[in-house]
Structure formats: C-alpha cells, structure tokens
Design an enzyme around this catalytic site. Sequence first.
Site, PDB file in Angstrom:
ATOM      1  N   MET A  40       0.947  -1.197  -0.163  1.00  0.00           N
ATOM      2  CA  MET A  40      -0.131  -0.030  -0.112  1.00  0.00           C
ATOM      3  C   MET A  40       0.938   1.243   0.026  1.00  0.00           C
ATOM      4  O   MET A  40       0.432   2.398   0.320  1.00  0.00           O
ATOM      5  CB  MET A  40      -0.907  -0.009   1.431  1.00  0.00           C
ATOM      6  CG  MET A  40      -1.996  -1.042   1.085  1.00  0.00           C
ATOM      7  SD  MET A  40      -3.456  -0.956   2.127  1.00  0.00           S
ATOM      8  CE  MET A  40      -2.861  -0.533   3.512  1.00  0.00           C
ATOM      9  N   LEU A  43       6.761   2.970   1.871  1.00  0.00           N
ATOM     10  CA  LEU A  43       7.480   1.600   1.969  1.00  0.00           C
ATOM     11  C   LEU A  43       8.643   2.195   2.986  1.00  0.00           C
ATOM     12  O   LEU A  43       9.226   3.029   2.943  1.00  0.00           O
ATOM     13  CB  LEU A  43       8.124   1.228   0.582  1.00  0.00           C
ATOM     14  CG  LEU A  43       6.843   1.064  -0.387  1.00  0.00           C
ATOM     15  CD1 LEU A  43       7.598   0.652  -1.668  1.00  0.00           C
ATOM     16  CD2 LEU A  43       5.714   0.121  -0.029  1.00  0.00           C
ATOM     17  N   HIS A  47       9.497  -3.677   3.452  1.00  0.00           N
ATOM     18  CA  HIS A  47       9.159  -3.963   2.040  1.00  0.00           C
ATOM     19  C   HIS A  47      10.178  -4.224   1.233  1.00  0.00           C
ATOM     20  O   HIS A  47      10.111  -4.984   0.478  1.00  0.00           O
ATOM     21  CB  HIS A  47       8.276  -2.641   1.653  1.00  0.00           C
ATOM     22  CG  HIS A  47       6.993  -2.159   2.460  1.00  0.00           C
ATOM     23  ND1 HIS A  47       6.883  -1.242   3.057  1.00  0.00           N
ATOM     24  CD2 HIS A  47       5.668  -2.889   2.498  1.00  0.00           C
ATOM     25  CE1 HIS A  47       5.658  -1.184   3.681  1.00  0.00           C
ATOM     26  NE2 HIS A  47       5.153  -2.233   3.030  1.00  0.00           N
ATOM     27  N   GLN A  71     -10.288  -2.157   2.135  1.00  0.00           N
ATOM     28  CA  GLN A  71      -9.807  -3.058   3.625  1.00  0.00           C
ATOM     29  C   GLN A  71      -9.791  -2.094   4.714  1.00  0.00           C
ATOM     30  O   GLN A  71      -9.342  -2.569   5.801  1.00  0.00           O
ATOM     31  CB  GLN A  71      -8.452  -3.629   3.375  1.00  0.00           C
ATOM     32  CG  GLN A  71      -7.331  -2.670   3.165  1.00  0.00           C
ATOM     33  CD  GLN A  71      -5.994  -3.416   2.897  1.00  0.00           C
ATOM     34  OE1 GLN A  71      -5.970  -3.961   1.508  1.00  0.00           O
ATOM     35  NE2 GLN A  71      -5.274  -3.735   3.646  1.00  0.00           N
ATOM     36  N   GLN A 165      -3.072 -12.276   7.761  1.00  0.00           N
ATOM     37  CA  GLN A 165      -3.428 -11.904   6.378  1.00  0.00           C
ATOM     38  C   GLN A 165      -2.523 -13.082   5.441  1.00  0.00           C
ATOM     39  O   GLN A 165      -3.213 -13.452   4.476  1.00  0.00           O
ATOM     40  CB  GLN A 165      -2.476 -10.712   6.173  1.00  0.00           C
ATOM     41  CG  GLN A 165      -2.427 -10.208   4.590  1.00  0.00           C
ATOM     42  CD  GLN A 165      -2.101  -8.812   4.207  1.00  0.00           C
ATOM     43  OE1 GLN A 165      -2.963  -7.978   4.364  1.00  0.00           O
ATOM     44  NE2 GLN A 165      -0.676  -8.601   3.907  1.00  0.00           N
ATOM     45  N   SER A 198       4.653   0.766   8.633  1.00  0.00           N
ATOM     46  CA  SER A 198       3.951   2.416   8.131  1.00  0.00           C
ATOM     47  C   SER A 198       3.532   2.994   9.224  1.00  0.00           C
ATOM     48  O   SER A 198       3.673   4.495   9.425  1.00  0.00           O
ATOM     49  CB  SER A 198       3.305   2.336   6.955  1.00  0.00           C
ATOM     50  OG  SER A 198       3.776   1.470   5.693  1.00  0.00           O
TER      51      SER A 198
HETATM   52  O1  PAF Z   1      -0.435  -5.857   3.510  1.00  0.00           O
HETATM   53  C1  PAF Z   1      -0.617  -4.981   2.828  1.00  0.00           C
HETATM   54  O2  PAF Z   1      -0.016  -4.011   2.826  1.00  0.00           O
HETATM   55  C2  PAF Z   1      -1.876  -4.896   2.203  1.00  0.00           C
HETATM   56  O3  PAF Z   1      -3.063  -5.521   2.929  1.00  0.00           O
HETATM   57  C3  PAF Z   1      -2.025  -5.577   0.756  1.00  0.00           C
HETATM   58  C4  PAF Z   1      -1.677  -7.091   0.950  1.00  0.00           C
HETATM   59  C5  PAF Z   1      -1.158  -4.869   0.055  1.00  0.00           C
HETATM   60  C6  PAF Z   1      -3.362  -5.390   0.109  1.00  0.00           C
HETATM   61  O4  PAF Z   1      -3.804  -4.107   0.056  1.00  0.00           O
END
Ligand code: PAF
Length: 300
Positions: A40, A43, A47, A71, A165, A198
């Site tokens: 998202m 970064l 990341h 989300q 997740q 973040s």
């Molecule tokens: O983990 C994240 O940054 C988000 O949940 C993702 C996997 C990019 C989905 O928007």
Amino acid sequence: MSGLAAGEPRIETVSDLEWLRARVAGWKRDGLRVGFVPTMGNLHAGHHSLVRLARAHADKVVASIFVNPTQFGPNEDYSRYPRTPDADVAGLQAAGCDLAWIPSVETMYPYGLEGVVQVRVPGVTGVLEGAHRPGHFDGVATVVARLFHQVGPDVAVFGRKDYQQLAVIRYMVRELAFPLDIVAGETQREPDGLAMSSRNQYLSAEERAIAPRLHRTLLDLRDAVRAGESPAQAEAAARAALDGAGFEVDYIVVRHPDLAEAGEGDARRAGGGASRARVALVAARLGRTRLIDNLEFSVD
Ligand code: PAF
C-alpha cells in the site's frame, strides 16, 4: 534528477492495465519467472526486504502500490494513510524491482465501490484481526485476487508480520487455484525490537519509546508458555504488562499455527504427536496508533 547512477536500469512505473499485461506477457514469452510484492506504499526497509526476497525467487519483480479503500473500516485511517509514491518508487528501484504497478481506484474497481465483486475467505477471517476489524480481510482478499489477475505472477511475497493476512492469502490461493507460489518474508525490526510498520510514524516520541514493549512482551509470553505456564495464565500476565505500560490491548494470545486455540491439554497432546509449533499474536493501541506483531515459536 533521478538519483540513479549512470547505466543503472530504470524501474518502469505503470498505471495502465493493458501496458502491465503486455510487459508481463513479454517476460513470460522470454521464459522469465515473475515475482510480485503487493504493497500500500509508504514503503520502509521491511517492504524492501520483500522485494529482495522476490528477486531471489524470480527473474523479474513487480511491486504494486495501491492504498485499498475496501480493507479500511469507516473509522480507520484510509484518508490519512501516508501516500509517498516518489520515495516509494526510488526505494523499489534500489531494492531491485523492475516495475511499479500503481493502479487508480477506477482501474481496480471499475464499477465503483458499490459494485465490487468480493472475495470472502471463511473461518480464519472471523477471529483476532477479523473480529476487531470487521470486513478487513474481505477487502484484502478482494484486492489481492484482483492484483493476482492483473499481474499474473509466478510467485508472490507477503510479510510474516501480517500473520493472519498470510493465512488468508494462502487459503484463497489454494481455494481459487491461483497458479502461483506464496513465499513468506521475515518481519524486519528496528534495533530495539519494534516491528517495522508504516504506522510507526504516527507514534509520538513518548509512544515510540514505549512501543518496543510489544515485542518484549511477546518474548516474555513465549518464555512463560515454554516454562509450562498455561496459555490463559501467560496471556493474562502479558495483557497486564501491556496495560501497565500504557497500551490499550485488543488481544494478546497464543495459538496453534492455524490460529486454533492453544489449550492447557496441548502439551500432553503434543506428546501424542501433535504439533509443538505456536504463534503468539498481539494487537494493541498506543494513543491513536494501532500496532500488531507476532512471534512464532515451538514448545519443545
Ligand atoms: O499488507 C498490505 O500492505 C495490504 O494488506 C496488501 C496485501 C497490499 C493488500 O492491500
């Protein structure tokens, strides 16, 4: 000024779906394996480590930057979520990413947010993060399924920090038979143990000084369970420690790797051949900032 050294390959920044598909199809025609890191944006080193891991598993790496509205709950931070595309693309380039996929909301959701075809993963989405953030994992699964269709990767990389997740994505990939491998990247931590996120930048100086207690408390929880304390007792002590440090705790629990509850009889069952693997998971607020973390361990 690009900040690139002479001769350094330039990352491609793409917002057009046909362009993305043509580029990836070209790579595949050349027999190249394509890795993918969904993000998202905003970064950090965590990341970048996922991009490097994708590089180790693929010939070409695509990373997406998309702040996914579906989300976020109504009272969450969608509108104030930091958007830093220029710095993000520079960081991706330095980490070895070949293409940054930056779709608009219209490209991702062509019929608007009222017309979204949703992916719902049952079971694992109803507990812990799912219970505290209703609809969150539906939004994650929905956008990740689209990203997989758009990019068409051979391998996709997700961080272990978002433990639940990762479980949701693995379930979805198996259930919907996405033709790709999922690789998990280790949580990257600051020198004081705080998991990189973040959201850490929202912390005040005082909160930032307290935040590493989250990881410390997970380590103590692990040690208590390993020393034979019942999960319920150890969880209560961990919650009290975090309350005392100024956190508002949503949950701090010990679970089996599939997130099933780790009860008192488990040690005996483990003797009968059951798995000794455990994971401790926490979500807690410091001021306005909600942090999550986890620790995988074994009870041998
Ligand atoms: O983990 C994240 O940054 C988000 O949940 C993702 C996997 C990019 C989905 O928007």
